[in-house]
Write a protein that holds these residues in place. Structure first.
Motif, PDB file in Angstrom:
ATOM      1  N   ILE A  25       0.841  -1.202   0.000  1.00  0.00           N
ATOM      2  CA  ILE A  25       0.000   0.000   0.000  1.00  0.00           C
ATOM      3  C   ILE A  25       0.878   1.254   0.000  1.00  0.00           C
ATOM      4  CG2 ILE A  25      -1.670   1.330   1.353  1.00  0.00           C
ATOM      5  CD1 ILE A  25      -2.784  -1.408   2.354  1.00  0.00           C
ATOM      6  N   ASP A  28       2.589   1.914  -3.319  1.00  0.00           N
ATOM      7  CA  ASP A  28       1.623   2.413  -4.300  1.00  0.00           C
ATOM      8  C   ASP A  28       1.253   3.868  -4.056  1.00  0.00           C
ATOM      9  OD1 ASP A  28       1.600  -0.046  -5.485  1.00  0.00           O
ATOM     10  OD2 ASP A  28      -0.309  -0.698  -4.628  1.00  0.00           O
ATOM     11  N   SER A  29       1.345   4.316  -2.801  1.00  0.00           N
ATOM     12  CA  SER A  29       0.935   5.686  -2.471  1.00  0.00           C
ATOM     13  C   SER A  29       1.893   6.731  -3.050  1.00  0.00           C
ATOM     14  CB  SER A  29       0.834   5.867  -0.953  1.00  0.00           C
ATOM     15  OG  SER A  29       2.128   5.974  -0.381  1.00  0.00           O
ATOM     16  N   GLU A 123      -5.493  -6.739   1.819  1.00  0.00           N
ATOM     17  CA  GLU A 123      -5.271  -5.381   1.330  1.00  0.00           C
ATOM     18  C   GLU A 123      -6.554  -4.595   1.099  1.00  0.00           C
ATOM     19  OE1 GLU A 123      -2.680  -3.132  -2.129  1.00  0.00           O
ATOM     20  OE2 GLU A 123      -2.136  -5.169  -1.557  1.00  0.00           O
ATOM     21  N   LEU A 127      -7.043  -1.179   3.242  1.00  0.00           N
ATOM     22  CA  LEU A 127      -6.742  -0.003   2.416  1.00  0.00           C
ATOM     23  C   LEU A 127      -7.511   1.261   2.812  1.00  0.00           C
ATOM     24  CD1 LEU A 127      -5.077   1.052   0.025  1.00  0.00           C
ATOM     25  CD2 LEU A 127      -6.904   0.315  -1.488  1.00  0.00           C
ATOM     26  N   PRO A 128      -8.849   1.202   3.055  1.00  0.00           N
ATOM     27  CA  PRO A 128      -9.554   2.438   3.433  1.00  0.00           C
ATOM     28  C   PRO A 128      -9.019   3.075   4.723  1.00  0.00           C
ATOM     29  CG  PRO A 128     -11.121   0.694   2.897  1.00  0.00           C
ATOM     30  CD  PRO A 128      -9.760   0.077   2.912  1.00  0.00           C
ATOM     31  N   VAL A 130      -5.886   2.752   5.992  1.00  0.00           N
ATOM     32  CA  VAL A 130      -4.551   3.297   5.735  1.00  0.00           C
ATOM     33  C   VAL A 130      -4.652   4.583   4.922  1.00  0.00           C
ATOM     34  CG1 VAL A 130      -2.325   2.823   4.629  1.00  0.00           C
ATOM     35  CG2 VAL A 130      -3.473   1.027   5.907  1.00  0.00           C
ATOM     36  N   THR A 131      -5.531   4.614   3.922  1.00  0.00           N
ATOM     37  CA  THR A 131      -5.725   5.813   3.104  1.00  0.00           C
ATOM     38  C   THR A 131      -6.192   6.986   3.955  1.00  0.00           C
ATOM     39  OG1 THR A 131      -6.293   4.378   1.245  1.00  0.00           O
ATOM     40  CG2 THR A 131      -6.849   6.699   1.023  1.00  0.00           C
ATOM     41  N   LEU A 134      -3.183   8.214   5.896  1.00  0.00           N
ATOM     42  CA  LEU A 134      -2.220   8.892   5.018  1.00  0.00           C
ATOM     43  C   LEU A 134      -2.695  10.294   4.653  1.00  0.00           C
ATOM     44  CD1 LEU A 134      -1.067   6.028   2.603  1.00  0.00           C
ATOM     45  CD2 LEU A 134       0.189   7.007   4.512  1.00  0.00           C
ATOM     46  N   LYS A 135      -3.981  10.432   4.346  1.00  0.00           N
ATOM     47  CA  LYS A 135      -4.530  11.758   4.005  1.00  0.00           C
ATOM     48  C   LYS A 135      -4.427  12.706   5.194  1.00  0.00           C
ATOM     49  CE  LYS A 135      -7.606  10.552   0.247  1.00  0.00           C
ATOM     50  NZ  LYS A 135      -8.898   9.998  -0.088  1.00  0.00           N
ATOM     51  N   GLU A 138      -0.649  13.554   5.665  1.00  0.00           N
ATOM     52  CA  GLU A 138      -0.039  14.219   4.505  1.00  0.00           C
ATOM     53  C   GLU A 138      -0.101  15.742   4.652  1.00  0.00           C
ATOM     54  OE1 GLU A 138      -0.135  13.214  -0.269  1.00  0.00           O
ATOM     55  OE2 GLU A 138      -1.961  12.988   0.909  1.00  0.00           O
TER      56      GLU A 138
END
Length: 152
Positions: A25, A28-29, A123, A127-128, A130-131, A134-135, A138
């Motif tokens: 993940i 890919d980010s 994954e 994924l939701p 982790v996303t 990350l947002k 960030e």
């Protein structure tokens, strides 16, 4: 020829599977995510902020108080600890994914959420979450330290 051992060699297969899933993940980010060894866990940093830890701990759960503490006895489990930037996000994560507040050494740090289970190795399920993290991290200002850690 002997192979160099790392602290990760002591991790179980499930913990390694979680780390492998997260690495896919993170790669890919395209973000500059770093890793560091932190009290028996592999920690992940973005902009110098630790946002996630993966490792194994025996847990002493107090479901009434909603906290988890490190236990001296018991079976160590593959555990992922997420550190949302605020308590509101921690509550939302707990509502959606379960998990408990994590209290290292008896200190109640409300924004640490301890998660475990087989779903952490899938994954599409992780994924939701982790996303979301990350947002959130960030946009946080860069935090510089002497040791930025290794790139994922």
């Amino acid at each position: 020829m002997s192979r160099k051992t790392t602290y990760e060699d002591a991790f179980s297969g499930r913990t390694r599977a979680i780390l492998l899933t997260l690495n896919h993940i993170f790669l890919d980010s395209g973000l500059d995510i770093r890793t560091r060894h932190m009290f028996g866990h592999k920690s992940f940093l973005l902009n110098g902020h630790v946002f996630m830890l993966v490792g194994e701990w025996a847990r002493d759960e107090d479901k009434k108080a909603g906290i988890v503490q490190i236990a001296d006895r018991g079976k160590a489990e593959a555990t992922m600890i997420v550190i949302p930037p605020d308590d509101a996000m921690a509550q939302a994560i707990m509502k959606k994914y379960g998990g408990l507040y994590f209290a290292p050494s008896g200190t109640r740090l409300k924004s640490w959420v301890s998660l475990n289970g087989l779903w952490l190795t899938e994954e599409e399920k992780i994924l939701p979450l982790v996303t979301l993290l990350l947002k959130a991290y960030e946009v946080m200002p860069e935090k510089t330290s002497g040791r930025p850690g290794r790139r994922v």
